[in-house]
Scaffold this active site. Sequence first.
Site: not given
Length: 371
Positions: A121, A151, A177, A241, A265
């Site tokens: 992450s 992100y 994402t 994603k 999510h």
Amino acid sequence: MDEKKDQRKSGLQVPIDPITLSEVASVAKSLIKKEVWDYYDCGADSQTAPHENEAAFKVLKILPRVLRDVSSVRTKTTLFGREYPVPFGLAPSAMQKLAGGEGEMDVARAAAKLGVNLTLSSQSTTSLEDVMSCKESSSGGGDPAFWMQLYLTKDPEKSVPLIKRAEAAGYEALVLTVDTPSPQTDRKPTFNRRLMDARILHDAETILSEAGGSTHSNSLTWDTTIPLMRKVAPGMKIILKGIMTHEDAVLAVNHGADAIVVSNHGGRQLDEASSTMEALPIIHAALATKSPEPGRRNKIPVIFDGGVRTGADVFKALALGADFVLEGVETVINILERELSRTMALAGVTKIISKEYIGVKNVGGFGVSKL
């Protein structure tokens, strides 16, 4: 990861030796602080979507075949030319040190030991270089790929240094994402909480404006996003994603994405979105290929995320078109591997899992119908 050793170091005692994912969750809930558990376990709004993710699996039933030689069940799979012992890897999860131990370092050691894929992450509490060092120093089960979840921020230039670092450290793919145009921050859970607690639009806008260009972008487009990432990191795979419709899956192929992740999510964004399991079959139908390449089922790999709680759930996701599934850490991987292998044997499957083994409960009636 030696979980029992880690628990002894922290002075915690495990009440049971978990053999199912529900028991793992029960143990975790008893060992970590309530506010941390709530952060990891919560969904958006009324939390409909997380429940739907799990409930969708219960509607599906496995249709076992018998009198088949299942003395050698093969759970191995290949993704981007790399072989993995199981068709699932470790999903990105934010701020893992909140859960205890060495956080992402423990998870990376487990991935390297088991030879499974890991996605880190961008909200990690450990540097991406330190996480990669766990793989490089491991003498475990193979050479799994590590990916970096990302992100893009409102100011894309703020994301470039992180992408460059990930590429230099050896991460092989960027997992972008794309389902968070209502931005949250990568700083700490309290920001998320403040944003969720905002009662009127003005309050939410004030909170977001304080974060400036570091918040998630709400202006990403198909025409600009993938080309930008290709330019910044030409040697890395680009994985999107948060794909939940067949239209977006086709657009992902047309715009050159290397793979997609069917994900809502974890139900933490749009509460009334469909479950990922409901979205998967039509996405697979849109991307299905008759390619002669062994094991290839879709034009690009379709990775599945959401609601998986058993090896039978993994079986169902693979049967309905997923190429790969994302899940948790070492104990979880071991449980899912055991349950998947057992499910395959009992269903009369040794290698390729297809929808012929899945039925759906008749709505409002009794019985099961083939899909």
